[in-house]
Motif scaffolding. Structure first.
Motif, PDB file in Angstrom:
ATOM      1  N   PRO A 175     -19.616   0.260  -1.196  1.00 26.02           N
ATOM      2  CA  PRO A 175     -18.827   0.930  -0.159  1.00 26.02           C
ATOM      3  C   PRO A 175     -17.496   0.238   0.125  1.00 26.02           C
ATOM      4  N   GLU A 176     -17.434  -1.081  -0.068  1.00 25.69           N
ATOM      5  CA  GLU A 176     -16.198  -1.811   0.195  1.00 25.69           C
ATOM      6  C   GLU A 176     -15.084  -1.341  -0.744  1.00 25.69           C
ATOM      7  N   ASN A 177     -15.406  -1.252  -2.020  1.00 27.93           N
ATOM      8  CA  ASN A 177     -14.397  -0.815  -2.975  1.00 27.93           C
ATOM      9  C   ASN A 177     -14.093   0.673  -2.856  1.00 27.93           C
ATOM     10  N   ARG A 178     -15.082   1.469  -2.483  1.00 26.17           N
ATOM     11  CA  ARG A 178     -14.803   2.887  -2.251  1.00 26.17           C
ATOM     12  C   ARG A 178     -13.820   3.056  -1.090  1.00 26.17           C
ATOM     13  N   PHE A 179     -13.979   2.243  -0.055  1.00 21.63           N
ATOM     14  CA  PHE A 179     -13.037   2.260   1.071  1.00 21.63           C
ATOM     15  C   PHE A 179     -11.639   1.845   0.616  1.00 21.63           C
ATOM     16  N   ILE A 180     -11.558   0.769  -0.144  1.00 18.53           N
ATOM     17  CA  ILE A 180     -10.260   0.281  -0.607  1.00 18.53           C
ATOM     18  C   ILE A 180      -9.569   1.323  -1.486  1.00 18.53           C
ATOM     19  N   LEU A 181     -10.307   1.918  -2.404  1.00 14.76           N
ATOM     20  CA  LEU A 181      -9.714   2.934  -3.274  1.00 14.76           C
ATOM     21  C   LEU A 181      -9.174   4.110  -2.470  1.00 14.76           C
ATOM     22  N   SER A 182      -9.869   4.476  -1.401  1.00  9.89           N
ATOM     23  CA  SER A 182      -9.418   5.613  -0.586  1.00  9.89           C
ATOM     24  C   SER A 182      -8.089   5.329   0.093  1.00  9.89           C
ATOM     25  N   GLN A 183      -7.755   4.046   0.262  1.00  9.23           N
ATOM     26  CA  GLN A 183      -6.503   3.661   0.917  1.00  9.23           C
ATOM     27  C   GLN A 183      -5.372   3.411  -0.073  1.00  9.23           C
ATOM     28  N   LEU A 184      -5.695   3.146  -1.335  1.00  6.81           N
ATOM     29  CA  LEU A 184      -4.668   2.732  -2.290  1.00  6.81           C
ATOM     30  C   LEU A 184      -3.903   3.894  -2.915  1.00  6.81           C
ATOM     31  N   GLY A 185      -4.556   5.025  -3.118  1.00 12.70           N
ATOM     32  CA  GLY A 185      -3.881   6.128  -3.784  1.00 12.70           C
ATOM     33  C   GLY A 185      -3.742   5.883  -5.278  1.00 12.70           C
ATOM     34  N   ALA A 186      -2.762   6.535  -5.897  1.00 15.60           N
ATOM     35  CA  ALA A 186      -2.577   6.455  -7.349  1.00 15.60           C
ATOM     36  C   ALA A 186      -2.225   5.037  -7.773  1.00 15.60           C
ATOM     37  N   LEU A 187      -2.803   4.601  -8.868  1.00 16.16           N
ATOM     38  CA  LEU A 187      -2.607   3.239  -9.371  1.00 16.16           C
ATOM     39  C   LEU A 187      -1.737   3.191 -10.626  1.00 16.16           C
ATOM     40  N   ASP A 188      -1.462   4.317 -11.203  1.00 12.56           N
ATOM     41  CA  ASP A 188      -0.735   4.351 -12.471  1.00 12.56           C
ATOM     42  C   ASP A 188       0.629   3.667 -12.345  1.00 12.56           C
ATOM     43  N   GLY A 189       0.872   2.664 -13.191  1.00 10.82           N
ATOM     44  CA  GLY A 189       2.154   1.965 -13.202  1.00 10.82           C
ATOM     45  C   GLY A 189       2.298   0.874 -12.156  1.00 10.82           C
ATOM     46  N   LYS A 190       1.321   0.703 -11.285  1.00 10.02           N
ATOM     47  CA  LYS A 190       1.412  -0.327 -10.246  1.00 10.02           C
ATOM     48  C   LYS A 190       1.167  -1.715 -10.856  1.00 10.02           C
ATOM     49  N   TYR A 191       1.927  -2.694 -10.372  1.00  5.29           N
ATOM     50  CA  TYR A 191       1.758  -4.077 -10.806  1.00  5.29           C
ATOM     51  C   TYR A 191       0.790  -4.733  -9.840  1.00  5.29           C
ATOM     52  N   LEU A 192      -0.367  -5.160 -10.342  1.00  2.00           N
ATOM     53  CA  LEU A 192      -1.478  -5.557  -9.494  1.00  2.00           C
ATOM     54  C   LEU A 192      -1.968  -6.955  -9.853  1.00  2.00           C
ATOM     55  N   LEU A 193      -2.111  -7.792  -8.842  1.00  2.00           N
ATOM     56  CA  LEU A 193      -2.707  -9.110  -8.998  1.00  2.00           C
ATOM     57  C   LEU A 193      -4.134  -9.067  -8.490  1.00  2.00           C
ATOM     58  N   ASP A 194      -5.082  -9.340  -9.382  1.00  2.00           N
ATOM     59  CA  ASP A 194      -6.492  -9.452  -9.014  1.00  2.00           C
ATOM     60  C   ASP A 194      -6.762 -10.923  -8.755  1.00  2.00           C
ATOM     61  N   LEU A 195      -6.729 -11.296  -7.492  1.00  2.00           N
ATOM     62  CA  LEU A 195      -6.784 -12.696  -7.084  1.00  2.00           C
ATOM     63  C   LEU A 195      -8.239 -13.112  -6.898  1.00  2.00           C
ATOM     64  N   GLY A 196      -8.659 -14.139  -7.624  1.00  2.00           N
ATOM     65  CA  GLY A 196     -10.080 -14.487  -7.646  1.00  2.00           C
ATOM     66  C   GLY A 196     -10.831 -13.463  -8.462  1.00  2.00           C
ATOM     67  N   CYS A 197     -10.389 -13.272  -9.701  1.00  2.00           N
ATOM     68  CA  CYS A 197     -10.836 -12.135 -10.510  1.00  2.00           C
ATOM     69  C   CYS A 197     -12.292 -12.215 -10.934  1.00  2.00           C
ATOM     70  N   GLY A 198     -12.891 -13.419 -10.902  1.00  2.00           N
ATOM     71  CA  GLY A 198     -14.264 -13.533 -11.366  1.00  2.00           C
ATOM     72  C   GLY A 198     -14.389 -13.052 -12.801  1.00  2.00           C
TER      73      GLY A 198
END
Length: 267
Positions: free
Chosen positions: A38-61
């Motif tokens: 549910p945490e990631n489903r919530f985050i995705l609902s707030q982020l919108g389209a990701l295509d072309g976005k420059y993204l840092l996955d901090l603490g990527c595991g």
């Protein structure tokens, strides 16, 4: 204990864990689309389209997040203080036929210029960091104006999950510190707009079922991984409990007693 010592212990723990991860057993989509995410489903609902976005996955595991975002068109940097985890993330990216850049990074002193990223994402990171506020300030610094910081981590307030933490000593680091929900106030003071929610109240019954009924040893299986791996089996129970959670969270002061906090903040 000094911050450097804590970080060294965290690095050693996660390097050892990385050495036994089988990337072929990781279903990336489940970490964002399963009912028990549910945490990631919530985050995705707030982020919108990701295509072309420059993204840092901090603490990527192991890189599940980087790879998922890359499949959605984002340009991803998989960053972790553990070199072993960065290596696993790159192997997972190759196995899923996406390109991801790997970097070893200290989240309290991120080696990127100001205003670099569209999105900074961190899952289960801040409670491993000696000074989570410093990490949040760094996330803010490296975001472009209008960029989004998103993270989710465990909270410290629920007595049931705190008993679990005391039992499951071999699958977590001894220095980790679950967050106080008042950290949201600090985020709100730094960012222009902040949305947050908490997850897993009544639904923590699933953890109790693992322990009391199914006799799953919490030091042999990570419960927070098991809920993703077995989401299809757990779905009927979880969805009923999530409905109850939504009702409970409408009551005053109950959100703080959830297991996890998820935040999306806009610079």
């Amino acid at each position: 204990m000094t911050q450097d010592k804590i970080l060294q212990k965290e690095q050693q723990f996660h390097d050892q864990w990385a050495a036994v991860i089988d990337v072929d057993g990781i279903c990336v989509a489940d970490y964002f689309e399963a009912c028990t995410a549910p945490e990631n489903r919530f985050i995705l609902s707030q982020l919108g389209a990701l295509d072309g976005k420059y993204l840092l996955d901090l603490g990527c595991g192991a890189g599940e997040n980087s790879v998922y975002f890359a499949t959605k068109g984002a340009r991803c940097v998989a960053a972790d203080y553990s070199p072993g985890m960065v290596d696993v993330a790159l192997k997972l990216a190759a196995a899923n036929q996406v390109e991801v850049e790997g970097r070893v990074v200290n989240a309290m002193a991120i080696d990127f210029p100001d205003n670099t990223f569209d999105i900074v994402y961190a899952s289960n990171l801040l409670h491993h960091i000696p000074d989570p506020r410093l990490a949040i300030q760094e996330m803010h610094r490296i975001l472009k104006p209008g960029g989004k910081a998103c993270f989710w981590d465990p909270l410290k307030h629920n007595p049931v999950i705190n008993v679990y933490r005391r039992i499951a000593t071999k699958v977590r680091t001894e220095d980790e510190t679950p967050l106080d929900i008042n950290l949201v106030n600090f985020v709100q003071s730094r960012f222009a707009e902040t949305y947050y929610d908490t997850f897993w109240l009544a639904s923590l019954w699933i953890f109790l079922r693992f322990y009391l009924i199914e006799k799953v040893n919490p030091n042999e299986e990570r419960y927070w991984k098991k809920i993703i791996l077995e989401h299809e089996r757990l779905k009927p129970s979880y969805e009923r409990l999530e409905t109850l959670d939504r009702a409970l969270k409408a009551l005053p002061f109950t959100k703080r007693f959830a297991w996890n906090l998820a935040v999306v903040a806009t610079k």
